[in-house]
Structures are given as structure tokens and as C-alpha cells.
Design a protein around this motif. Structure first.
Motif, PDB file in Angstrom:
ATOM      1  N   THR A 133       0.835  -1.199   0.000  1.00  0.00           N
ATOM      2  CA  THR A 133       0.000   0.000   0.000  1.00  0.00           C
ATOM      3  C   THR A 133       0.870   1.250   0.000  1.00  0.00           C
ATOM      4  OG1 THR A 133      -1.809  -1.146   1.120  1.00  0.00           O
ATOM      5  CG2 THR A 133      -1.827   1.251   1.233  1.00  0.00           C
ATOM      6  N   GLY A 134       1.963   1.220   0.732  1.00  0.00           N
ATOM      7  CA  GLY A 134       2.899   2.346   0.715  1.00  0.00           C
ATOM      8  C   GLY A 134       3.466   2.561  -0.675  1.00  0.00           C
ATOM      9  N   ALA A 135       3.845   1.480  -1.344  1.00  0.00           N
ATOM     10  CA  ALA A 135       4.367   1.584  -2.714  1.00  0.00           C
ATOM     11  C   ALA A 135       3.302   2.127  -3.655  1.00  0.00           C
ATOM     12  CB  ALA A 135       4.864   0.214  -3.189  1.00  0.00           C
ATOM     13  N   LEU A 136       2.062   1.674  -3.476  1.00  0.00           N
ATOM     14  CA  LEU A 136       0.963   2.160  -4.313  1.00  0.00           C
ATOM     15  C   LEU A 136       0.729   3.650  -4.080  1.00  0.00           C
ATOM     16  CD1 LEU A 136      -1.366   1.581  -6.288  1.00  0.00           C
ATOM     17  CD2 LEU A 136      -2.754   0.943  -4.297  1.00  0.00           C
ATOM     18  N   SER A 137       0.735   4.062  -2.841  1.00  0.00           N
ATOM     19  CA  SER A 137       0.531   5.475  -2.521  1.00  0.00           C
ATOM     20  C   SER A 137       1.639   6.342  -3.108  1.00  0.00           C
ATOM     21  CB  SER A 137       0.453   5.663  -1.007  1.00  0.00           C
ATOM     22  OG  SER A 137      -0.672   4.994  -0.488  1.00  0.00           O
ATOM     23  N   LEU A 138       2.871   5.870  -3.018  1.00  0.00           N
ATOM     24  CA  LEU A 138       3.989   6.614  -3.628  1.00  0.00           C
ATOM     25  C   LEU A 138       3.822   6.702  -5.137  1.00  0.00           C
ATOM     26  CD1 LEU A 138       7.111   5.394  -1.635  1.00  0.00           C
ATOM     27  CD2 LEU A 138       6.227   7.728  -1.781  1.00  0.00           C
ATOM     28  N   ARG A 139       3.460   5.591  -5.756  1.00  0.00           N
ATOM     29  CA  ARG A 139       3.303   5.550  -7.211  1.00  0.00           C
ATOM     30  C   ARG A 139       2.220   6.502  -7.693  1.00  0.00           C
ATOM     31  NH1 ARG A 139       4.471   1.409 -10.990  1.00  0.00           N
ATOM     32  NH2 ARG A 139       4.001   2.252 -13.035  1.00  0.00           N
TER      33      ARG A 139
END
Length: 155
Positions: A133-139
């Protein structure tokens, strides 16, 4: 049990040791992927408290959906067509189910296989979900990267 993920053609195959047949996740059309991503992020951020919204997003991620001709929104397929979701409910514990549903979800986002890997390498469960989810939010540009002033000046 640990889930194993492999891209086969355009599909994601998710397997557990001891379960013979993989769960085959077909890619969604982009607009359906955006819709379930928006739903997931809204529920995660507390902007929606309907558990049903999250369940439907995960059903669509696992088995695809169909677009409602009146509303234009994507909906889960009828129960009889939810092959993966039905198998998950009959063959896996709730803990194991999460290890199939969350990779299926991240597969359908802009992260694709990278999201699946982030979930698995993050340790699956809550830790893996938070990492992906952190990676998705950054993306998606929802989180600003934090850097020290010195690092920003040299960048």
C-alpha cells in the motif's frame, strides 16, 4: 503457508504449497482497476466504512467484474462466475485467503507484479499489505517522499 506468484502470459498464477491448482487471476480493464484502487484507498483512509465496498473490490480483483449499464460502475460477477473467490472460501482459512486476495488486488493496480512482490516480500499479512500500500501510494503521488534538507539540496 507462503504464497508463490508467477506471471503466465497476461495472468497471475498464485499457488500455495499443498494446494494443487493455482489461483489464476486475469487482468482487469484499466477503468475497473482504477475503480477498485480508488475503493481500496478510500476504505483504507477511513473515507468509506462500508465493508461491502472492500469485499466487492476484492471480488472484482480476484474474478473480474462487469460494468453496470446504468451506473457505469464495475460490479462483481454473479456468484456462480466467481471461481477464485468461491475456491478461496471453500479451500482456505481466512488468513490464507488474505494471501491470495491481496496479491490479486495489487496485481490489478498500476503496480502490477511489483505490487505482488512487495506484498510477498513484505511478509504477507498486515506487514505485506502495508508495504504494498505504501508503494501504491507513492506511485500514485499520494505520499511525498521525505528527505533531509541536505539531500534535497544535492538532488
Amino acid at each position: 503457508m507462503t504464497v508463490h506468484a508467477e506471471k503466465v502470459g497476461r495472468d497471475l498464477h498464485l499457488t500455495f504449497d499443498g494446494i494443487d491448482q493455482p489461483f489464476v487471476i486475469h487482468p482487469l480493464p484499466g477503468r475497473a482497476g482504477v475503480q477498485i484502487t480508488d475503493t481500496y484507498l478510500a476504505v483504507s483512509a477511513g473515507q468509506s466504512n462500508r465493508a461491502q465496498d472492500m469485499t466487492e473490490a476484492l471480488q472484482i480483483a480476484a474474478d473480474g467484474g462487469r460494468q453496470n449499464a446504468i451506473t457505469g460502475r464495475w460490479e462483481p460477477r454473479p456468484d456462480a462466475e466467481q471461481t477464485n473467490f468461491n475456491r478461496i472460501g471453500l479451500e482456505l482459512s481466512q488468513d490464507e485467503a488474505e494471501s491470495i486476495l491481496m496479491p490479486a488486488f495489487f496485481w490489478q493496480t498500476v503496480l502490477g507484479l511489483d505490487g505482488v512482490k512487495a506484498y510477498i516480500e513484505g511478509g504477507e499479512g498486515l506487514a505485506g499489505t502495508l508495504k504494498a500500500t505504501g508503494a501504491l501510494s507513492l506511485r500514485l503521488g499520494l505520499l511525498a517522499r521525505r528527505t533531509s534538507p541536505a539531500a534535497s539540496a544535492t538532488a
